[in-house]
Scaffold this motif. Structure first.
Motif, PDB file in Angstrom:
ATOM      1  N   LEU A   1      -1.564   4.671   7.268  1.00  0.00           N
ATOM      2  CA  LEU A   1      -2.611   4.311   8.227  1.00  0.00           C
ATOM      3  C   LEU A   1      -2.601   2.828   8.595  1.00  0.00           C
ATOM      4  CD1 LEU A   1      -5.564   6.486   6.853  1.00  0.00           C
ATOM      5  CD2 LEU A   1      -4.085   6.949   8.830  1.00  0.00           C
ATOM      6  N   HIS A   2      -1.939   2.014   7.769  1.00  0.00           N
ATOM      7  CA  HIS A   2      -1.854   0.580   8.043  1.00  0.00           C
ATOM      8  C   HIS A   2      -0.432   0.155   8.433  1.00  0.00           C
ATOM      9  CE1 HIS A   2      -5.947  -0.354   6.869  1.00  0.00           C
ATOM     10  NE2 HIS A   2      -5.795   0.517   5.882  1.00  0.00           N
ATOM     11  N   ASN A   3       0.398   1.109   8.775  1.00  0.00           N
ATOM     12  CA  ASN A   3       1.777   0.817   9.169  1.00  0.00           C
ATOM     13  C   ASN A   3       1.787   0.507  10.667  1.00  0.00           C
ATOM     14  OD1 ASN A   3       4.493   1.101  10.064  1.00  0.00           O
ATOM     15  ND2 ASN A   3       4.970   2.301   8.237  1.00  0.00           N
TER      16      ASN A   3
ATOM     17  N   MET B   1       0.836  -1.186   0.000  1.00  0.00           N
ATOM     18  CA  MET B   1       0.000   0.000   0.000  1.00  0.00           C
ATOM     19  C   MET B   1       0.874   1.239   0.000  1.00  0.00           C
ATOM     20  SD  MET B   1      -3.011  -0.687   2.686  1.00  0.00           S
ATOM     21  CE  MET B   1      -3.411  -2.366   3.039  1.00  0.00           C
ATOM     22  N   TYR B   2       0.463   2.190  -0.768  1.00  0.00           N
ATOM     23  CA  TYR B   2       1.229   3.420  -0.884  1.00  0.00           C
ATOM     24  C   TYR B   2       0.379   4.598  -0.424  1.00  0.00           C
ATOM     25  CZ  TYR B   2       4.289   0.522  -3.694  1.00  0.00           C
ATOM     26  OH  TYR B   2       5.119  -0.458  -4.112  1.00  0.00           O
TER      27      TYR B   2
ATOM     28  N   LEU C   1       9.271  -3.298  19.447  1.00  0.00           N
ATOM     29  CA  LEU C   1       8.483  -4.531  19.516  1.00  0.00           C
ATOM     30  C   LEU C   1       7.656  -4.722  18.252  1.00  0.00           C
ATOM     31  CD1 LEU C   1       7.561  -7.016  21.081  1.00  0.00           C
ATOM     32  CD2 LEU C   1       5.791  -5.605  22.118  1.00  0.00           C
ATOM     33  N   ALA C   2       7.084  -3.660  17.743  1.00  0.00           N
ATOM     34  CA  ALA C   2       6.275  -3.759  16.524  1.00  0.00           C
ATOM     35  C   ALA C   2       7.139  -4.182  15.335  1.00  0.00           C
ATOM     36  CB  ALA C   2       5.590  -2.421  16.245  1.00  0.00           C
ATOM     37  N   ILE C   3       8.321  -3.633  15.230  1.00  0.00           N
ATOM     38  CA  ILE C   3       9.228  -4.037  14.149  1.00  0.00           C
ATOM     39  C   ILE C   3       9.606  -5.505  14.314  1.00  0.00           C
ATOM     40  CG2 ILE C   3      11.578  -3.744  13.239  1.00  0.00           C
ATOM     41  CD1 ILE C   3      11.199  -0.706  13.692  1.00  0.00           C
TER      42      ILE C   3
ATOM     43  N   SER D   1      -2.152  -6.562  12.129  1.00  0.00           N
ATOM     44  CA  SER D   1      -2.823  -6.434  10.828  1.00  0.00           C
ATOM     45  C   SER D   1      -3.858  -5.305  10.834  1.00  0.00           C
ATOM     46  CB  SER D   1      -3.506  -7.741  10.471  1.00  0.00           C
ATOM     47  OG  SER D   1      -4.465  -8.063  11.471  1.00  0.00           O
ATOM     48  N   ILE D   2      -3.442  -4.114  11.193  1.00  0.00           N
ATOM     49  CA  ILE D   2      -4.376  -2.985  11.248  1.00  0.00           C
ATOM     50  C   ILE D   2      -4.655  -2.419   9.892  1.00  0.00           C
ATOM     51  CG2 ILE D   2      -3.969  -2.273  13.611  1.00  0.00           C
ATOM     52  CD1 ILE D   2      -2.006  -0.209  12.552  1.00  0.00           C
TER      53      ILE D   2
END
Length: 180
Positions: A8-10, A1-2, A62-64, A179-180
């Motif tokens: 918003l989904h990162n 997604m770009y 942690l997310a990475i 998976s947001i």
């Protein structure tokens, strides 16, 4: 997604920003309970309990790790950067805050000093005003009646504040789905 949709989904970005927001609100609420008054400036201020810097970098790390894996280069970079940020918050920034407290006490004592003549008092007031100016401005010799401002003292964190921020960041990152 770009584009905006990608941002918003990162998950790492959202986790880090959410941890910062939660830490700032927690800091403001703790101050409200402690001092019985609302201090709006704390919503964006550095220093205090919990460390929003630690919360942000720990949530990001942690997310990475959850997205890229614990053996990824991105996770390794995040761990090192988080360690540097937290060390800096406890060391350099905390020491700077302690030095600011001492300087503010010196300024207060100098302001209270009795001067026998008006000329001496004027020189002391000018000296105090020059302490608040950046060193580049001292050469300009500008005369202004600006009130001497105190140096900001809440710059860094105690080890407990850094630990609380780190734990808060970890919890926030765990609560947000990857998976947001």
């Amino acid at each position: 997604m770009y584009g905006i949709t990608g941002i918003l989904h990162n998950y790492p970005l959202i986790a880090a920003l959410a941890a910062w927001v939660v830490a700032q609100f927690a800091k403001t609420l703790l101050d409200l309970v402690t001092n019985k008054k609302f201090n709006r400036e704390l919503l964006t201020a550095s220093g205090g309990m919990p460390s929003s810097h630690s919360a942000t970098v720990c949530a990001l790390t942690l997310a990475i790790g959850r997205c890229s894996g614990l053996n990824s280069a991105a996770f390794a970079i995040a761990v090192i950067m988080a360690a540097i940020v937290m060390y800096d918050a406890m060391g350099v920034r905390y020491s700077s805050g302690e030095q600011a407290k001492v300087l503010n006490k010196i300024i207060l004592l100098l302001k209270r000093t009795d001067c026998p003549d008006d000329n001496q008092k004027q020189r002391l007031e000018n000296t105090l005003k020059s302490l608040a100016k950046p060193s580049e401005q001292l050469d300009a010799e500008e005369e202004d009646d600006e009130e001497l401002k105190q140096i900001k003292e809440k710059l860094g964190h105690t080890p407990l504040q850094v630990l609380a921020g780190a734990l808060l960041g970890i919890v926030v990152a765990l609560l947000i789905p990857t998976s947001i």
